[in-house]
Write a protein that holds these residues in place. Structure first.
Motif, PDB file in Angstrom:
ATOM      1  N   GLY A 366       0.822  -1.202   0.000  1.00  0.00           N
ATOM      2  CA  GLY A 366       0.000   0.000   0.000  1.00  0.00           C
ATOM      3  C   GLY A 366       0.856   1.252   0.000  1.00  0.00           C
ATOM      4  O   GLY A 366       0.552   2.239  -0.683  1.00  0.00           O
ATOM      5  N   ARG A 367       1.950   1.221   0.753  1.00  0.00           N
ATOM      6  CA  ARG A 367       2.871   2.364   0.793  1.00  0.00           C
ATOM      7  C   ARG A 367       3.435   2.650  -0.597  1.00  0.00           C
ATOM      8  O   ARG A 367       3.513   3.809  -1.026  1.00  0.00           O
ATOM      9  CB  ARG A 367       3.992   2.072   1.777  1.00  0.00           C
ATOM     10  CG  ARG A 367       5.144   3.067   1.767  1.00  0.00           C
ATOM     11  CD  ARG A 367       4.809   4.331   2.496  1.00  0.00           C
ATOM     12  NE  ARG A 367       5.900   5.303   2.433  1.00  0.00           N
ATOM     13  CZ  ARG A 367       6.010   6.348   3.248  1.00  0.00           C
ATOM     14  NH1 ARG A 367       5.112   6.546   4.192  1.00  0.00           N
ATOM     15  NH2 ARG A 367       7.013   7.190   3.123  1.00  0.00           N
ATOM     16  N   ALA A 368       3.824   1.611  -1.312  1.00  0.00           N
ATOM     17  CA  ALA A 368       4.393   1.803  -2.649  1.00  0.00           C
ATOM     18  C   ALA A 368       3.370   2.440  -3.593  1.00  0.00           C
ATOM     19  O   ALA A 368       3.712   3.323  -4.389  1.00  0.00           O
ATOM     20  CB  ALA A 368       4.881   0.467  -3.201  1.00  0.00           C
ATOM     21  N   ILE A 369       2.125   1.993  -3.499  1.00  0.00           N
ATOM     22  CA  ILE A 369       1.081   2.575  -4.357  1.00  0.00           C
ATOM     23  C   ILE A 369       0.869   4.043  -4.002  1.00  0.00           C
ATOM     24  O   ILE A 369       0.695   4.895  -4.886  1.00  0.00           O
ATOM     25  CB  ILE A 369      -0.230   1.778  -4.230  1.00  0.00           C
ATOM     26  CG1 ILE A 369      -0.024   0.328  -4.694  1.00  0.00           C
ATOM     27  CG2 ILE A 369      -1.349   2.441  -5.026  1.00  0.00           C
ATOM     28  CD1 ILE A 369       0.428   0.182  -6.127  1.00  0.00           C
ATOM     29  N   CYS A 370       0.893   4.361  -2.701  1.00  0.00           N
ATOM     30  CA  CYS A 370       0.750   5.758  -2.286  1.00  0.00           C
ATOM     31  C   CYS A 370       1.883   6.616  -2.831  1.00  0.00           C
ATOM     32  O   CYS A 370       1.669   7.767  -3.235  1.00  0.00           O
ATOM     33  CB  CYS A 370       0.704   5.853  -0.764  1.00  0.00           C
ATOM     34  SG  CYS A 370      -0.779   5.153  -0.018  1.00  0.00           S
ATOM     35  N   GLU A 371       3.099   6.064  -2.858  1.00  0.00           N
ATOM     36  CA  GLU A 371       4.232   6.824  -3.379  1.00  0.00           C
ATOM     37  C   GLU A 371       4.113   7.035  -4.880  1.00  0.00           C
ATOM     38  O   GLU A 371       4.483   8.101  -5.404  1.00  0.00           O
ATOM     39  CB  GLU A 371       5.538   6.113  -3.016  1.00  0.00           C
ATOM     40  CG  GLU A 371       5.832   6.186  -1.523  1.00  0.00           C
ATOM     41  CD  GLU A 371       7.052   5.381  -1.105  1.00  0.00           C
ATOM     42  OE1 GLU A 371       7.543   4.578  -1.941  1.00  0.00           O
ATOM     43  OE2 GLU A 371       7.504   5.549   0.046  1.00  0.00           O
ATOM     44  N   ARG A 372       3.566   6.038  -5.587  1.00  0.00           N
ATOM     45  CA  ARG A 372       3.340   6.225  -7.025  1.00  0.00           C
ATOM     46  C   ARG A 372       2.252   7.272  -7.265  1.00  0.00           C
ATOM     47  O   ARG A 372       2.362   8.092  -8.186  1.00  0.00           O
ATOM     48  CB  ARG A 372       2.926   4.898  -7.665  1.00  0.00           C
ATOM     49  CG  ARG A 372       4.023   3.853  -7.697  1.00  0.00           C
ATOM     50  CD  ARG A 372       3.523   2.583  -8.355  1.00  0.00           C
ATOM     51  NE  ARG A 372       4.241   1.419  -7.856  1.00  0.00           N
ATOM     52  CZ  ARG A 372       3.862   0.158  -8.060  1.00  0.00           C
ATOM     53  NH1 ARG A 372       2.753  -0.081  -8.762  1.00  0.00           N
ATOM     54  NH2 ARG A 372       4.563  -0.837  -7.586  1.00  0.00           N
TER      55      ARG A 372
END
Length: 417
Positions: A366-372
Motif C-alpha cells: 500500500g505504501r508503494a502505491i501511495c508513493e506512485r
C-alpha cells in the motif's frame, strides 16, 4: 483552484528544498509517523501545494478531519470572527458560544447532552468513563467490575487505555501494563457479541464502519442487531463516529444507514472543520447526567473558538448538501473502483465518499502505491498490507474524483521499483 504564489522578499534566502526540511525533522521530531515525502505549504479546497509549488489532489482529507476541504470560507470566516472576540476561558467560567453549540449538536444527532472535548482519543476515553459511571450508578454493577465489549480490528485511538483493547501489535508492543475491563469479539458477529455480554457489561463500543482496518462495512442489519442486543441486555451502545460521521458516508452519521440511535455518540475530526481540534461525547440525558463537577474535564474542551467553528460545521451539515454530495459522488467512486478490479484492485469497499481498496500485492505494498500516486499528484494513505484508503473532501467535484481514479489506474500500471 487558484492559490496565490508565495511572496518573494529581497534579501531573504531561498526556501530549503523538501528534502532539506524532511531531513531537518529527523533529529528533533519523535519518529511516531512515517509520512509520505511531500512538504505541504498551502492548501485550498481539495488541493494542496508543496513548498516548490507542485499541486496535489488531497484524497485523504486528514482522515476525515477535512470533510469540508481545506480552509472552507464559511469556517475560516467563523474562526476569524471569533479570534477577534474571545478564544479561551476554560470551563471555570461560562462563555457566550457554548450553549448554542451544544444545543445544535444535540439536535443534529438526535441526542440530548454534550460533553465537549478536543481530540478523538479524548472523546473515546470520556465515553468509557461515562459508560462505567452509568454502570455503577444506574445499572448497579458492583464497584470495579464494569466491562465494555469492543470489536476486533478496532481503532479508537492510541492512549494507554485504548490500546488495551486494540489488536494492533505496533500500537501495543512495549506499552503495557494495560487497562483491564474490556472484552474483544469479532466484528460483524452478533452471536459472539451476545455471548460476551453479561450482567457486568456497561456498554458495547463499536465503529459503525471500521476505518483504520480498511473501511470494513458490516452486513446489513448488524448495527440494528447490536442496538437490539444492548437494549435487551440493559447496556449502552457507544458509536464511535469520529471518522465515519458528519457526512462522510452519505448520511450525517454512519448509523443513520440503519436508523440506529446510539445511547452515546463519539464525534471528532470533521467537527473542527480542519481548523481546530474539536471532539464531543453526545448522549442521552439520563446517561450523561451521571457526571458531576470535578469528575471529568478539559481546559480547552468547549472553548469559544472551538464552539464557533463547530457551530459553523453544523451550519454546513444542516442543509444536507454535503451528505447528498457524498452519496452521489460515492456512486462515481464505487463505479470507478469496480472498473479497476481486473487492473490491480483485488477488492474494495465503499460507503459514500470513503473507500478501502485492496491492491494486488504483486504490484506493491500500500505504501508503494501511495508513493506512485504522489508522483501522479494525488495524496492517499495506506493502511494494513496492500490496502489504501480514499477519503476526499466532500467538496470534491466529479471531474476531480475521476482524475484521482485515473491516477490510481496509472499507478497500478507503473512498474515496481
Amino acid at each position: 483552484m487558484t492559490i496565490a504564489p508565495a511572496p518573494r522578499t529581497a534579501g531573504v534566502p531561498a526556501r530549503r528544498t523538501p528534502a532539506d526540511l524532511i531531513r531537518a525533522e529527523a533529529p528533533v521530531l519523535a519518529h511516531n509517523y512515517h509520512p509520505l515525502p511531500v512538504v505541504i505549504a498551502r492548501a485550498e479546497g481539495v488541493w494542496v501545494e508543496d513548498i516548490e509549488g507542485r499541486r496535489y489532489l488531497d484524497m485523504l482529507a486528514g482522515y476525515s478531519a477535512l470533510n469540508f476541504g481545506h480552509r472552507h470560507p464559511a469556517l475560516i470566516e467563523a474562526a476569524h470572527r471569533q479570534l477577534d472576540q474571545l478564544t479561551l476561558t476554560s470551563r471555570a467560567f461560562h462563555h457566550d458560544r457554548l450553549a448554542d453549540f451544544a444545543a445544535r449538536l444535540a439536535e443534529l444527532t438526535g441526542l440530548d447532552m454534550v460533553l465537549p472535548m478536543n481530540t478523538g482519543a479524548e472523546a473515546v476515553e470520556s465515553g468509557v468513563k461515562v459508560a462505567r459511571k452509568w454502570a455503577y450508578d444506574v445499572k448497579g454493577v458492583p464497584p470495579g467490575e464494569a466491562t465494555i465489549v469492543v470489536a476486533a480490528g478496532n481503532f479508537h485511538g492510541r492512549t494507554t487505555t485504548i490500546i488495551s483493547f486494540s489488536d494492533d501489535d505496533t500500537a501495543r508492543t512495549g506499552f503495557g501494563p494495560f487497562t483491564p475491563g474490556f472484552r474483544v469479539v469479532p466484528y460483524n458477529d452478533l452471536p459472539a457479541l451476545e455471548a460476551a455480554i453479561d450482567a457486568t457489561t456497561a456498554a458495547v463500543l463499536i465503529e459503525p464502519i471500521q476505518g483504520e482496518a480498511g473501511v470494513l462495512i458490516p452486513d446489513d442489519g448488524y448495527l440494528t442487531g447490536v442496538r437490539d442486543l444492548t437494549r435487551r441486555s440493559n447496556c449502552l451502545l457507544i458509536a464511535d463516529e469520529i471518522q465515519s460521521g458528519l457526512g462522510r458516508t452519505g448520511r450525517t452519521l454512519a448509523v443513520d444507514h440503519e436508523s440506529v440511535v446510539p445511547d452515546v455518540l463519539l464525534l471528532g475530526k470533521a467537527l473542527g472543520g480542519g481548523i481546530v481540534p474539536v471532539s464531543a461525547v453526545v448522549a442521552r440525558r439520563d446517561v450523561m447526567s451521571v457526571l458531576g463537577p470535578g469528575q471529568h474535564g478539559s481546559t480547552f474542551g468547549g472553548n469559544p473558538l472551538s464552539a464557533a467553528v463547530g457551530s459553523a460545521v453544523i451550519d454546513l451539515l444542516a442543509t444536507g448538501e454535503f451528505q447528498s454530495r457524498a452519496a452521489e459522488l460515492g456512486k462515481v467512486l464505487h463505479s470507478g473502483l469496480a472498473a479497476l478490479t481486473d487492473k490491480g484492485v483485488t477488492g474494495f469497499r465503499t460507503r459514500g465518499l470513503w473507500a478501502g481498496v485492496d491492491i494486488d500485492p504483486s504490484l506493491g505494498t500500500g505504501r508503494a502505491i501511495c508513493e506512485r500516486l504522489l508522483q501522479e499528484g494525488v495524496l492517499v494513505k495506506d493502511t494494513h498490507g496492500s490496502t489504501i484508503r480514499l477519503a476526499p473532501p466532500l467538496t470534491i467535484t466529479r471531474e476531480e474524483l475521476e482524475r484521482a481514479l485515473t491516477a490510481l489506474e496509472r499507478a497500478l500500471r507503473a512498474p515496481s521499483s
